[in-house]
Design an enzyme around this catalytic site. Sequence first.
Site, PDB file in Angstrom:
ATOM      1  CG  ASP A 102      -1.876  -1.077   1.066  1.00 34.91           C
ATOM      2  OD1 ASP A 102      -2.616  -1.347  -0.089  1.00 34.91           O
ATOM      3  OD2 ASP A 102      -2.332  -1.779   2.062  1.00 34.91           O
ATOM      4  CG  ASP A 163      -7.132  -4.636  -2.605  1.00 36.90           C
ATOM      5  OD1 ASP A 163      -7.417  -5.913  -2.930  1.00 36.90           O
ATOM      6  OD2 ASP A 163      -7.544  -4.139  -1.550  1.00 36.90           O
TER       7      ASP A 163
END
Length: 386
Positions: A102, A163
Amino acid sequence: MHNVPVELDDERRQFFEQALSFVVDRIDGSLPVFTELFPASSSNDLIYPAIGNTDWTASFWTGMVWLAYELTGDSKYRQAAERQLVSYRRRVEERIAVDTHDLGFLYSLSAVAAYRITGNPEARGMALEAAGLLAGRYFPEAGIIQAWGDLNDPEQRGRMIIDCLLNLPLLHWAAEETGDSRYTAMAHRHAVQSARYLIRPDHTSYHTYYMDPETGEPLYGNTHQGYADDSCWARGQAWGIYGFALSCVYTGDQAFLRASRQLADYFLAKRPADGIVYWDLIFTDGDAQEKDSSAAAIAVCGLLELSDQLPAEDPGKNGYREAALEMLHTLAERYSTKDHPHSNGILKHGVYNKPRGWGIDECTIWGDYFYCEALTRVLKGWRRYW
């Protein structure tokens, strides 16, 4: 890489302008609390608690502040976003919660955005440092970037998730800035492996997939946030729509645009009556499950990107754009917090992680961000932070 505004009739334009005005007002009202601190990932009773810059979601708030600056030109937003950069620099220098892919989310919407908007060399430096850490999570034999955790943790080792497609633009940006093609090669290979293993033959998607990092052997797919290993987590499908389209932007590989389109067609086919999907696409009206407005907001951005990249003669071009506008209209009309003056969130009826009981039927900070991005794309045109 600029997106041009969408051609709208006067009534629709006025409606979306009013929706965007509400978003900017809500951002403005939150600045006193969320300049030194950040909203939590999801709200409690539609109110975000204030936390430090330690979660994977901090940058969605910073990204909204940068959008507010670009939309209004008001220097208070720039000043707030630049003050927040101090915590991003500390986070990357002190290695605070950076064992994650992330880093792409965190630094694209904060430092890369700052550099693109203002030319800030310090922002460029911290974004390149983050890109280096992200590249360090790449397993060359498997051709993937590990999602979470220590690279030697047997529970996480070799796991990629859908993601991550939104984290890849940080690597492409770093390649452009440094001339180091290894960044692009990693990002391209990870996207190839994602298309190969995360997309099933029926064009649904796995949330996660495990690879043997030493041999590159594909192992198995499962879910982390979806209903079941063989169901289709709505937000994951939306990440895929947008993420594969962005991979095509950077690589020119039309296979990624086809992947985006496959996921988009399935997503659109699973819309319930009001057009806003449930948290897993296995559910429909009458199943007594929660919607996920954040999945819809991400999908709107992805559909707009997909439409932008299709040639004018493609019959799907206008269809994807119109589907995006319809969903965006419904989000603005029925899913915003405009009737909840106590809230500091923007988009209600989101779901963070249903299996773990997190943020169910609440605001989610990424839902707020992508809703704001979608309105910006439609009305103003925009140079991507991704």
